[in-house]
Scaffold this active site. Structure first.
Site, PDB file in Angstrom:
ATOM      1  N   GLU A 163      31.188  43.975  13.744  1.00  0.00           N
ATOM      2  CA  GLU A 163      32.228  43.396  12.888  1.00  0.00           C
ATOM      3  C   GLU A 163      33.548  43.231  13.641  1.00  0.00           C
ATOM      4  O   GLU A 163      34.201  42.197  13.548  1.00  0.00           O
ATOM      5  CB  GLU A 163      32.402  44.254  11.625  1.00  0.00           C
ATOM      6  CG  GLU A 163      31.188  44.138  10.701  1.00  0.00           C
ATOM      7  CD  GLU A 163      31.335  44.854   9.365  1.00  0.00           C
ATOM      8  OE1 GLU A 163      32.147  45.795   9.275  1.00  0.00           O
ATOM      9  OE2 GLU A 163      30.621  44.471   8.419  1.00  0.00           O
ATOM     10  N   ASP A 290      30.199  61.411   4.000  1.00  0.00           N
ATOM     11  CA  ASP A 290      29.949  61.399   5.445  1.00  0.00           C
ATOM     12  C   ASP A 290      29.896  62.791   6.073  1.00  0.00           C
ATOM     13  O   ASP A 290      29.383  62.948   7.175  1.00  0.00           O
ATOM     14  CB  ASP A 290      31.077  60.629   6.154  1.00  0.00           C
ATOM     15  CG  ASP A 290      30.853  59.131   6.166  1.00  0.00           C
ATOM     16  OD1 ASP A 290      29.901  58.667   5.521  1.00  0.00           O
ATOM     17  OD2 ASP A 290      31.642  58.428   6.826  1.00  0.00           O
TER      18      ASP A 290
HETATM   19  C1  LIG Z   1      34.859  50.744  10.495  1.00  0.00           C
HETATM   20  C2  LIG Z   1      33.952  51.163   9.359  1.00  0.00           C
HETATM   21  C3  LIG Z   1      33.364  50.200   8.567  1.00  0.00           C
HETATM   22  C4  LIG Z   1      32.519  50.571   7.529  1.00  0.00           C
HETATM   23  N1  LIG Z   1      31.953  49.593   6.768  1.00  0.00           N
HETATM   24  C5  LIG Z   1      31.154  49.941   5.749  1.00  0.00           C
HETATM   25  C6  LIG Z   1      30.576  48.943   4.930  1.00  0.00           C
HETATM   26  O1  LIG Z   1      30.765  47.754   5.159  1.00  0.00           O
HETATM   27  N2  LIG Z   1      29.800  49.343   3.885  1.00  0.00           N
HETATM   28  C7  LIG Z   1      29.568  50.664   3.610  1.00  0.00           C
HETATM   29  O2  LIG Z   1      28.871  50.988   2.652  1.00  0.00           O
HETATM   30  N3  LIG Z   1      30.100  51.627   4.373  1.00  0.00           N
HETATM   31  C8  LIG Z   1      30.880  51.304   5.425  1.00  0.00           C
HETATM   32  N4  LIG Z   1      31.437  52.276   6.212  1.00  0.00           N
HETATM   33  C9  LIG Z   1      31.144  53.694   5.899  1.00  0.00           C
HETATM   34  C10 LIG Z   1      31.986  54.180   4.745  1.00  0.00           C
HETATM   35  O3  LIG Z   1      33.287  53.687   4.842  1.00  0.00           O
HETATM   36  C11 LIG Z   1      31.960  55.716   4.735  1.00  0.00           C
HETATM   37  O4  LIG Z   1      30.613  56.113   4.605  1.00  0.00           O
HETATM   38  C12 LIG Z   1      32.761  56.299   3.595  1.00  0.00           C
HETATM   39  O5  LIG Z   1      34.086  55.844   3.612  1.00  0.00           O
HETATM   40  C13 LIG Z   1      32.752  57.817   3.697  1.00  0.00           C
HETATM   41  O6  LIG Z   1      33.524  58.343   2.668  1.00  0.00           O
HETATM   42  P1  LIG Z   1      33.914  59.880   2.664  1.00  0.00           P
HETATM   43  O7  LIG Z   1      34.717  60.094   1.419  1.00  0.00           O
HETATM   44  O8  LIG Z   1      32.728  60.708   2.891  1.00  0.00           O
HETATM   45  O9  LIG Z   1      34.817  60.055   3.952  1.00  0.00           O
HETATM   46  P2  LIG Z   1      36.286  59.484   4.231  1.00  0.00           P
HETATM   47  O10 LIG Z   1      36.501  58.198   3.526  1.00  0.00           O
HETATM   48  O11 LIG Z   1      36.458  59.524   5.699  1.00  0.00           O
HETATM   49  O12 LIG Z   1      37.248  60.555   3.541  1.00  0.00           O
HETATM   50  C14 LIG Z   1      37.418  61.831   4.077  1.00  0.00           C
HETATM   51  C15 LIG Z   1      38.815  62.288   3.739  1.00  0.00           C
HETATM   52  O13 LIG Z   1      38.959  63.650   4.136  1.00  0.00           O
HETATM   53  C16 LIG Z   1      40.255  63.839   4.674  1.00  0.00           C
HETATM   54  N5  LIG Z   1      40.220  64.982   5.590  1.00  0.00           N
HETATM   55  C17 LIG Z   1      39.357  65.215   6.600  1.00  0.00           C
HETATM   56  N6  LIG Z   1      39.681  66.358   7.247  1.00  0.00           N
HETATM   57  C18 LIG Z   1      40.782  66.851   6.630  1.00  0.00           C
HETATM   58  C19 LIG Z   1      41.593  68.001   6.858  1.00  0.00           C
HETATM   59  N7  LIG Z   1      41.351  68.884   7.845  1.00  0.00           N
HETATM   60  N8  LIG Z   1      42.648  68.191   6.042  1.00  0.00           N
HETATM   61  C20 LIG Z   1      42.922  67.309   5.042  1.00  0.00           C
HETATM   62  N9  LIG Z   1      42.190  66.203   4.794  1.00  0.00           N
HETATM   63  C21 LIG Z   1      41.131  65.986   5.574  1.00  0.00           C
HETATM   64  C22 LIG Z   1      40.538  62.528   5.396  1.00  0.00           C
HETATM   65  O14 LIG Z   1      41.914  62.305   5.538  1.00  0.00           O
HETATM   66  C23 LIG Z   1      39.878  61.498   4.492  1.00  0.00           C
HETATM   67  O15 LIG Z   1      40.771  60.932   3.567  1.00  0.00           O
HETATM   68  C24 LIG Z   1      32.285  51.943   7.261  1.00  0.00           C
HETATM   69  C25 LIG Z   1      32.897  52.920   8.057  1.00  0.00           C
HETATM   70  C26 LIG Z   1      33.718  52.540   9.095  1.00  0.00           C
HETATM   71  C27 LIG Z   1      34.370  53.591   9.940  1.00  0.00           C
END
Ligand SMILES: Cc1cc2nc3c(=O)[nH]c(=O)nc-3n(C[C@H](O)[C@H](O)[C@H](O)COP(=O)(O)OP(=O)(O)OC[C@H]3O[C@@H](n4cnc5c(N)ncnc54)[C@H](O)[C@@H]3O)c2cc1C
Length: 426
Positions: A163, A290
């Site tokens: 992408e 994740d």
């Molecule tokens: C470039 C990219 C493109 C993507 N495109 C797609 C797509 O097209 N379709 C799709 O389905 N998925 C896509 N994904 C995957 C998807 O975005 C992730 O699977 C999803 O956002 C994960 O969500 P999460 O809440 O588990 O983690 P995150 O969204 O990473 O949230 C974790 C949160 O924890 C916080 N955190 C972590 N450690 C600490 C700490 N020590 N202290 C305080 N806060 C902390 C962070 O600040 C963050 O806000 C993409 C990922 C990337 C990187």
């Protein structure tokens, strides 16, 4: 009952939403005051959207949910038994339940110099850093200070690598068409494997390769980046590329917060969870999104995708409620909507649903939009604003713009202007 949710991304926000309104006191902790929408990071990095449009303040998201308290701070300690988390601003908890939703971090696989010199694309800050780096490089191109030709090396041919390569190839072409490239600039993607978008089928592999190649991206398979320094990248075939721009799309591992929990990390540095999303051996602790190895019904592990994060976060919320009510916890059931990647304007691949029905081009773009509309609904209730932006993006090729604050191509969220995310020094 009280619950601490660590992480306000797609998983943590979905969990807090599922808990709100059920008489449960929720504290949502994140190092940022915003939630980020990662699927559009490459749009920020390639100067097509400003960062503000994909980072939404958590206080705005939960402004009508009085049971949800948002705490902004870096978590530096976690006590999974007491269910407390300590941030640089103080301690939160003890709570009755703890939900770990801390996401992932880039995995540099120990490649020398990669962490220091390559730019990952995992957060809004990474995307902004890459955008500013490219803006400065492209503006200075050909000048005595700005340097000569620019070769952008993208390491990794998964969805992120494909992408960003496509988006940057489009940006460079637009600048070239406008006569604004004073020296050659190109994108080179390298991958150790032998196909782009590995989890997709062969037909999609070929489609992605044909399209990227037609856009001018040079793709090399069977080659890894073995070291990076300020002015070059060395490849495993012994060659070296003169570049100060290496984009790291080589993979992710569980957030560093996993190390603070004392829970032994499983595959990929993530937390292994049971089918009901609880962490075995730690009653009252859940891990989602994740940061977790979320099992599927067939005994495998689900990929790190937005839909897995959003659905597992909401499911953990339901199971917390079940626990409070003395009911049995239900095993997570994933509703698989498919996998998709956007390569450029009107150029996308999608394999839709559990049977992986294949779509390409405008149909795949429409599927992409549908799925991302659903993901966006956890982020903002104005999903129509994304649809309008996407329609505009597709049908009106805009002049290339390296500075975006007042760009007409923005997502028109219409939130209060004062309620902007704190994205730190620009
Ligand atoms: C470039 C990219 C493109 C993507 N495109 C797609 C797509 O097209 N379709 C799709 O389905 N998925 C896509 N994904 C995957 C998807 O975005 C992730 O699977 C999803 O956002 C994960 O969500 P999460 O809440 O588990 O983690 P995150 O969204 O990473 O949230 C974790 C949160 O924890 C916080 N955190 C972590 N450690 C600490 C700490 N020590 N202290 C305080 N806060 C902390 C962070 O600040 C963050 O806000 C993409 C990922 C990337 C990187």
């Amino acid at each position: 009952m009280s619950v601490v949710v660590v992480g306000g991304g797609m998983a943590g926000a979905a969990c807090a939403s599922a808990l709100a309104g059920h008489g449960i006191e929720v504290t949502l902790v994140d190092r940022h005051d915003y939630s980020q929408f990662q699927p559009l990071l490459y749009q920020v990095a390639s100067s097509q959207l400003p960062a503000e449009d994909i980072a939404r303040p958590l206080r705005t998201m939960f402004r009508d949910r009085s049971e949800v308290t948002v705490v902004t701070g870096e978590v530096v300690a976690v006590d999974v038994e007491a269910k407390t988390v300590t941030t640089d601003a103080g301690t939160v908890g003890p709570a009755d339940q703890l939900v770990i939703a801390a996401g992932a971090r880039p995995n540099f696989f120990g490649v020398p110099g990669a962490a220091e010199h390559a730019i990952p694309l995992y957060s809004v800050r990474d995307a902004e850093r890459l955008r500013r780096h490219l803006r400065d490089r492209l503006r200075g191109l050909g000048s005595p200070e700005g340097g000569g030709a620019l070769t952008i090396v993208v390491c990794g041919g998964g969805a992120t690598g494909v992408e960003i390569s496509g988006a940057l190839a489009e940006l460079l072409q637009a600048l070239r068409d406008e006569g604004r490239l004073a020296a050659p600039a190109s994108v080179r993607l390298v991958d150790l494997g032998h196909a782009l978008l590995a989890p997709f089928t062969d037909r999609s592999h070929r489609y992605a390769l044909d399209k990227l190649t037609a856009m001018g991206v040079e793709v090399t398979f069977g080659v890894a980046v073995t070291s990076v320094d300020a002015g070059s990248a060395t490849l495993s075939d012994g060659s070296s590329v003169v570049t100060d721009t290496v984009i790291w799309a080589g993979g992710i591992s569980g957030a560093s917060l996993v190390d603070l929990t004392g829970i032994p990390a499983g595959r990929g540095g993530r937390i292994d969870v049971a089918r009901d999303l609880t962490v075995p051996g730690h009653p009252g602790v859940f891990a989602v999104g994740d940061v977790a190895n979320v099992p599927d019904a067939a005994g495998g592990t689900l990929p790190q995708l937005g839909s897995v994060a959003q659905q597992s976060g909401a499911w953990a919320g339901k199971n917390v409620r079940a626990q409070r009510d003395g009911a049995a916890l239900a095993p997570f059931h994933y509703h698989d909507k498919g996998i998709m990647a956007m390569i450029g304007r009107n150029t996308a691949v999608a394999e839709v649903g559990p049977h992986r029905h294949q779509l390409e081009g405008p149909f795949a773009f429409a599927a992409w939009l549908g799925l991302h509309g659903v993901l966006m609904s956890g982020f903002h209730d104005r999903v129509d604003a994304v649809m309008n932006w996407a329609d505009d993006y597709l049908h009106h090729a805009r002049a290339a713009d390296l500075e975006l604050e007042d760009s007409v191509g923005r997502i028109a969220w219409a939130d209060d202007d004062a309620d902007r995310p704190d994205l730190g020094p620009r």
